[in-house]
Design an enzyme around this catalytic site. Structure first.
Site, PDB file in Angstrom:
ATOM      1  N   GLU A  23       0.879  -1.371  -0.191  1.00 15.79           N
ATOM      2  CA  GLU A  23      -0.247  -0.121   0.172  1.00 15.79           C
ATOM      3  C   GLU A  23       0.764   1.520   0.300  1.00 15.79           C
ATOM      4  O   GLU A  23       2.022   1.421   0.646  1.00 15.79           O
ATOM      5  CB  GLU A  23      -1.267   0.264   1.024  1.00 15.79           C
ATOM      6  CG  GLU A  23      -0.573   0.255   2.955  1.00 15.79           C
ATOM      7  CD  GLU A  23      -1.360  -0.219   3.703  1.00 15.79           C
ATOM      8  OE1 GLU A  23      -1.932   0.918   3.309  1.00 15.79           O
ATOM      9  OE2 GLU A  23      -0.773  -0.315   4.627  1.00 15.79           O
ATOM     10  N   LYS A 138      -7.616  -2.732  11.998  1.00 15.27           N
ATOM     11  CA  LYS A 138      -6.674  -1.203  13.157  1.00 15.27           C
ATOM     12  C   LYS A 138      -8.092  -2.221  14.812  1.00 15.27           C
ATOM     13  O   LYS A 138      -8.985  -1.999  14.764  1.00 15.27           O
ATOM     14  CB  LYS A 138      -7.055  -0.138  12.153  1.00 15.27           C
ATOM     15  CG  LYS A 138      -6.335  -0.251  11.947  1.00 15.27           C
ATOM     16  CD  LYS A 138      -6.720   0.976  10.454  1.00 15.27           C
ATOM     17  CE  LYS A 138      -5.359   1.387   9.828  1.00 15.27           C
ATOM     18  NZ  LYS A 138      -6.657   0.590   8.168  1.00 15.27           N
TER      19      LYS A 138
END
Length: 319
Positions: A23, A138
């Site tokens: 990413e 997360k």
């Protein structure tokens, strides 16, 4: 729309070599310059050391790029938040890269049953046959509801060398459950004495080869959905996990008091947690991304070898 594929990435794909998609969000939105550039270069080096070709993904001047030059990496690092975060991550899949490495994926936000704030990462995994290597989701998110949503989407969820789903900064996810339950029971955040519950995964993998076999089978069955391989943060880097989790809870409370919701909550949380932990959350983040990249490269090599063996067997059978 045309896609710009870096020559070394295209060459590796053409010969069936190991390629790992990375990413670019962490470069622009994850940390300040020049730390972001240093981290991006080091993560790509980790992938190369593992025998795979890194392919960092970004949209530059309206053109999707698969594999960035050093100049392009520097441009993104300096520009930072001038680059907008995109919602879909399947560009790598379009050009045939089966493995994507990130820090942690998005998920169902805490209180998502009321706000319906659910990351598009989950629906994307449900319809894109790519294997995502991450440290779980997360830690600011609701882990149990995220796992339930992934099950609904038909996504295979596996954990690497553990039976429990990791919680990004910490190796286990049970500690998060205490905070979620105290909110439900008392309507406020706190460390009330409640029973801890681990979030177990339906599948455990103990080697890159096992991961490769699952990815290979998913492709052969043409299921059309993705795979999430959750990798616990290394023990030595998780030492400050409890401190970071406490900071997360404090930041969540502040966000609620300030009525920060939607897209604004993640950048607020990341910045506030970094402040509360004196920067230790940033160092832990970098460590887990490198660890994921290392494993991603090993899986990519194992998958490439597995696919080549399959082609060789087919070739001999044809003779």
């Amino acid at each position: 729309m045309s896609i710009a594929v870096a020559p070394e990435v295209a060459a590796a794909l053409a010969r069936g070599g190991a390629v790992v998609a990375l990413e670019s969000t962490i470069i622009c939105h994850g940390m300040p310059y020049p730390k972001n550039l240093q981290t991006a270069v080091e993560v790509e080096a980790v992938v190369r050391d593992g025998g795979a070709i890194p392919a960092t993904i970004a949209i530059l001047d309206g053109v999707p790029h698969v594999g960035l030059s050093s100049e392009q990496l520097k441009r993104m690092a300096i520009s930072g938040r001038q680059f907008q975060k995109t919602a879909r991550r399947d560009i790598a899949h379009v050009v045939g890269i089966p493995i994507f490495v990130t820090g942690g994926i998005g998920g169902v936000h805490r209180h998502g049953e009321q706000t319906m704030d659910i990351s598009s990462d989950l629906t994307e995994l449900g319809k894109t046959p790519v294997a995502v290597i991450s440290a779980g989701v997360k830690s600011i998110l609701d882990i149990p509801r995220t796992l339930e949503y992934l099950e609904t989407q038909g996504v295979t969820v596996a954990a690497y060398r553990t039976n429990e789903f990791p919680s990004f900064f910490t190796e286990i996810s049970g500690c998060q459950n205490a905070y979620i339950r105290t909110w439900a029971l008392f309507g406020t955040w706190g460390t009330f004495p409640v029973e801890l519950k681990s979030f177990l995964v339906p599948c455990r993998v103990d080697s890159p080869e096992e991961c490769a076999k699952i990815i290979h089978a998913n492709k052969n069955l043409d299921l059309g959905s993705g795979i999430l391989i959750a990798v616990p943060i290394p023990t030595q880097d998780a030492a400050s996990g409890n401190l970071i989790e406490s900071a997360i809870q404090k930041a969540l409370k502040e966000a609620e008091e300030k009525r920060i919701i939607g897209n604004a909550i993640t950048p607020f949380m990341l910045e506030r947690v970094k402040e509360l932990t004196g920067g230790s959350s940033l160092e832990a983040n970098i460590a887990l991304v490198k660890n994921n990249a290392r494993l991603g490269a090993e899986i990519a090599v194992a998958l490439s070898n597995l696919q080549k063996k399959g082609k060789n067997r087919m070739g001999r059978s044809a003779l």
